[in-house]
Design an enzyme around this catalytic site. Structure first.
Site, PDB file in Angstrom:
ATOM      1  CG  HIS A 131      -1.897   1.087   1.301  1.00 21.29           C
ATOM      2  ND1 HIS A 131      -3.240   0.882   1.107  1.00 21.29           N
ATOM      3  CD2 HIS A 131      -1.748   2.415   1.551  1.00 21.29           C
ATOM      4  CE1 HIS A 131      -3.883   2.043   1.230  1.00 21.29           C
ATOM      5  NE2 HIS A 131      -2.992   2.990   1.507  1.00 21.29           N
ATOM      6  CD  GLU A 132       1.369   3.358   3.648  1.00 20.62           C
ATOM      7  OE1 GLU A 132       1.521   4.452   3.076  1.00 20.62           O
ATOM      8  OE2 GLU A 132       0.323   3.044   4.252  1.00 20.62           O
ATOM      9  CG  HIS A 135       0.500   6.133  -0.527  1.00 23.25           C
ATOM     10  ND1 HIS A 135      -0.577   6.283  -1.364  1.00 23.25           N
ATOM     11  CD2 HIS A 135      -0.002   5.705   0.666  1.00 23.25           C
ATOM     12  CE1 HIS A 135      -1.690   5.973  -0.709  1.00 23.25           C
ATOM     13  NE2 HIS A 135      -1.358   5.616   0.520  1.00 23.25           N
TER      14      HIS A 135
END
Length: 250
Positions: A131-132, A135
């Protein structure tokens, strides 16, 4: 030489502390208390906190994910190909966090935070890392501006789309039923993006929903750098990693 009255200096320090606290609340860094006290970059295997069992377990799990996961290898390859190579000692940090979060991406330090006190299973750490990394990829390649609510909504939609949601997870979270399978994934993505925005930014729910709706169609269709939505109990991760070679992500 400029002289500063001691009382004025003290008041100025208090004002700065208030401004920093307000800024932390606005951008979510109050969820990661260690971020507020670091004068130097905290990183992976830095020595500080080695005695902390949670930190050691977290770091070992992170290292295991990096060594064994095709998806994590793909994300790191994509970042490297985009001019942002990952040094796990510099760009990943296991830390104590607020009990309401599992991880985050700090764009100021360009660092992924894994919450060692709330995420203890390797499978969950794998999900947070993926997920990160989305980003971080957006920040590196797409000039992501976290102060822009639409930019934030877009990267949260992409992270939920690529790293979080599946029909099974949508069912478990109450976002789907066998009747609306076609829309289940989109519902999950929107809800996950909404919860992430509200946890990280001081905005209203209506503001967050409006931003998600403005960017959803475009950002939901953007599957870079994975190229597909990962289904549970499939070989999608391995296939995505193998296909990544064709795009220079190997």
């Amino acid at each position: 030489m400029t002289l500063i009255d001691p009382d004025s200096k003290e008041e100025s320090a208090k004002t700065n502390d208030k401004q920093q606290t307000s800024e932390a609340s606005q951008w979510g860094y109050d969820l990661y208390p260690d971020r507020r006290h670091q004068q130097k970059t905290a990183g992976f295997f830095t020595g500080k906190g080695r005695e902390n069992i949670e930190k050691i377990k977290c770091e070992r799990s992170v290292y295991q994910c990096i060594k064994e996961s095709p998806l994590i290898k793909l994300m790191m390859g994509a970042l490297r190909a985009s001019g942002c190579p990952i040094d796990i000692r510099r760009h990943i940090s296991c830390e104590e966090c607020a009990p309401t979060v599992s991880g985050g991406y700090d764009p100021i330090m360009n660092q992924i935070v894994i919450c060692q006190n709330t995420v203890t299973k390797t499978s969950l750490i794998h999900a947070v890392l993926t997920h990160e990394f989305v980003h971080m990829f957006d920040f590196c390649k797409n000039d992501l501006d976290f102060k822009n609510l639409d930019h934030l909504a877009c990267t949260e939609v992409r992270a939920a789309n690529l790293a979080h949601c599946s029909f099974v997870s949508a069912m478990l979270s109450g976002d789907a039923s066998p009747i609306n399978i076609k829309q289940a994934h989109q519902f999950c993505v929107k809800n996950k993006a909404l919860s992430s925005i509200l946890a990280a930014r001081n905005v209203t729910e209506s503001e967050a929903i409006a931003a998600i709706n403005r960017v959803f169609t475009k950002c939901y269709a953007d599957l870079e750098p994975i190229g597909r939505r990962i289904r549970r109990n499939s070989n999608d991760m391995s296939m995505a990693y193998e296909e990544g070679v064709y795009y220079g992500y190997g």
